[in-house]
Design an enzyme around this catalytic site. Structure first.
Site, PDB file in Angstrom:
ATOM      1  NE  ARG A  47      -3.674  -2.140   2.702  1.00 46.10           N
ATOM      2  CZ  ARG A  47      -3.443  -3.283   3.343  1.00 46.10           C
ATOM      3  NH1 ARG A  47      -2.255  -3.496   3.923  1.00 46.10           N
ATOM      4  NH2 ARG A  47      -4.370  -4.214   3.417  1.00 46.10           N
TER       5      ARG A  47
ATOM      6  CE  LYS B 194      -6.732  -0.532   4.581  1.00 45.86           C
ATOM      7  NZ  LYS B 194      -7.760  -0.632   3.503  1.00 45.86           N
TER       8      LYS B 194
ATOM      9  CG  HIS C  16      -4.847   1.083  -4.096  1.00 42.73           C
ATOM     10  ND1 HIS C  16      -4.312   0.723  -2.862  1.00 42.73           N
ATOM     11  CD2 HIS C  16      -5.933   0.279  -4.279  1.00 42.73           C
ATOM     12  CE1 HIS C  16      -5.046  -0.227  -2.325  1.00 42.73           C
ATOM     13  NE2 HIS C  16      -6.028  -0.525  -3.163  1.00 42.73           N
TER      14      HIS C  16
ATOM     15  NE  ARG D 138      -3.176  -3.520  -1.447  1.00 40.08           N
ATOM     16  CZ  ARG D 138      -2.626  -4.339  -0.548  1.00 40.08           C
ATOM     17  NH1 ARG D 138      -1.306  -4.488  -0.516  1.00 40.08           N
ATOM     18  NH2 ARG D 138      -3.372  -5.007   0.316  1.00 40.08           N
TER      19      ARG D 138
ATOM     20  CG  HIS E 113      -6.473  -8.488   1.043  1.00 42.81           C
ATOM     21  ND1 HIS E 113      -6.573  -8.674  -0.327  1.00 42.81           N
ATOM     22  CD2 HIS E 113      -6.232  -7.161   1.220  1.00 42.81           C
ATOM     23  CE1 HIS E 113      -6.395  -7.510  -0.931  1.00 42.81           C
ATOM     24  NE2 HIS E 113      -6.187  -6.586  -0.026  1.00 42.81           N
TER      25      HIS E 113
ATOM     26  CE1 TYR F  52      -5.870  -3.948  -3.650  1.00 42.31           C
ATOM     27  CE2 TYR F  52      -7.853  -4.907  -2.709  1.00 42.31           C
ATOM     28  CZ  TYR F  52      -6.878  -3.932  -2.708  1.00 42.31           C
ATOM     29  OH  TYR F  52      -6.921  -2.933  -1.770  1.00 42.31           O
TER      30      TYR F  52
END
Length: 335
Positions: free
Chosen positions: A136, A159, A233, A236, A259, A268
């Site tokens: 990220r 995150k 992003h 990614r 994730h 994604y």
């Protein structure tokens, strides 16, 4: 802000601050009193006004910010406003998946920076690392120089304050090493001393740390030269999609992206370059290539599962020992 912003990335925390500041300004302009004394009708009026003037995405963000604020306020016995009772309008039509560059387009973008300059070397190292790891933007910008001290892996805090192992190949490591040799030159050009920041990526501007606005402009500039509209992003998404196109298992991509849920990972992965006829030929029992694949795939998949299991069950102290990997992490590295 720190009390109920714990565990959020810096960029997310700034977004939260922005939305709450807008709410506070609305309360002040409409003479509805302080935020800790508002009524539920006030909140409904605010969100209704937002829905009429802003996008559905903005409305959702404002609703999320208020839920977080008043959940914390309720726990602290400061205010008792049930934001969850405020229902949002019907969900907006789903947006089309983001445009993902092809492998060939990514190769051309990676080759664009002028590596004869310190800024160009930094750009190349940033692009290579984003594409090689799927980091990220906030994770990349928060990297410290001691996190990339020669090993081909590093631990990052992602995150939700979740730590994960990130691996990359020697191709990315080579550009990082070249950039580190000119890092001091960038700092000096901006009037900063070498010890002014511990962050890996630095700027020759007013602030020593490389900032998201600079990162976004850089990615956008090189992508525009290729006729694309990309953000950090987007790389990614490219990382995940190109692994998937190389037949990497979704669970492996999920682990590399950090994730929690596999459903998130599927968002994604783009199929824009997939050949459905070739897919059926290869993977369906009636396909012409199916039997050959079945003979070859078993041992490869077994070895890969064993390797990934071994990496992620090693003691923490040995996780980042030098590896013999010789290429940028890609689909071929995970076969």
């Amino acid at each position: 802000m720190e009390a109920f912003g714990e565990g959020l990335a810096d960029t997310t925390l700034k977004t939260l601050q922005t939305h709450l500041s807008s709410f506070n300004a609305w309360l002040s302009n409409s003479a509805r009193g302080a935020w800790d004394r508002v009524r539920l009708d006030d909140v409904r009026a605010y969100l209704q006004e937002i829905s009429e003037s802003r996008s559905f995405a903005t409305l959702r963000l404002r609703h999320w910010a208020l839920r977080r604020l008043y959940r914390w306020a309720s726990e602290q016995d400061i205010a008792n406003v049930r934001i969850d009772a405020v229902l949002l309008p019907a969900r907006a039509p789903a947006r089309s998946p983001p445009r993902v560059p092809s492998v060939q387009q990514m190769e051309r973008i990676l080759a664009m920076p002028d590596t004869g300059t310190p800024a160009g070397l930094r750009d190349r190292a940033v692009l290579e690392l984003l594409y090689a790891t799927g980091l990220r933007a906030d994770e990349l910008l928060r990297l410290r120089i001691d996190q990339v001290a020669g090993a081909l892996c590093m631990r990052v805090m992602g995150k939700g304050a979740k730590e994960r192992l990130v691996v990359y190949g020697e191709h990315a490591a080579n550009w990082i090493a070249q950039y580190k040799s000119v890092r001091h030159a960038l700092l000096s050009a901006g009037g900063h001393c070498t010890t002014s920041t511990a962050r890996l990526f630095v700027s020759d501007g007013r602030y020593p740390d490389y900032r998201y606005s600079q990162l976004r402009r850089m990615v956008s500039r090189y992508a525009a030269a290729e006729g694309l509209q990309l953000t950090p992003h987007s790389l990614r998404h490219a990382f995940a999609t190109h692994l998937y196109q190389g037949r990497a298992p979704l669970t492996t991509i999920q682990m590399l992206l950090g994730h929690e849920h596999l459903e998130t990972t599927t968002r994604y992965v783009s199929r824009q370059f997939e050949d459905d006829h070739a897919l059926l030929e290869t993977h369906h029992p009636r396909g012409g290539q199916y039997r050959r694949l079945m003979r070859d795939a078993g041992a490869v998949q077994s070895n890969e599962r064993h390797r990934l299991w071994a990496v992620h069950t090693q003691p923490k102290s040995s996780l980042c020992e030098p590896s013999r990997a010789s290429r940028r992490v890609s689909a071929s590295d995970l076969r």
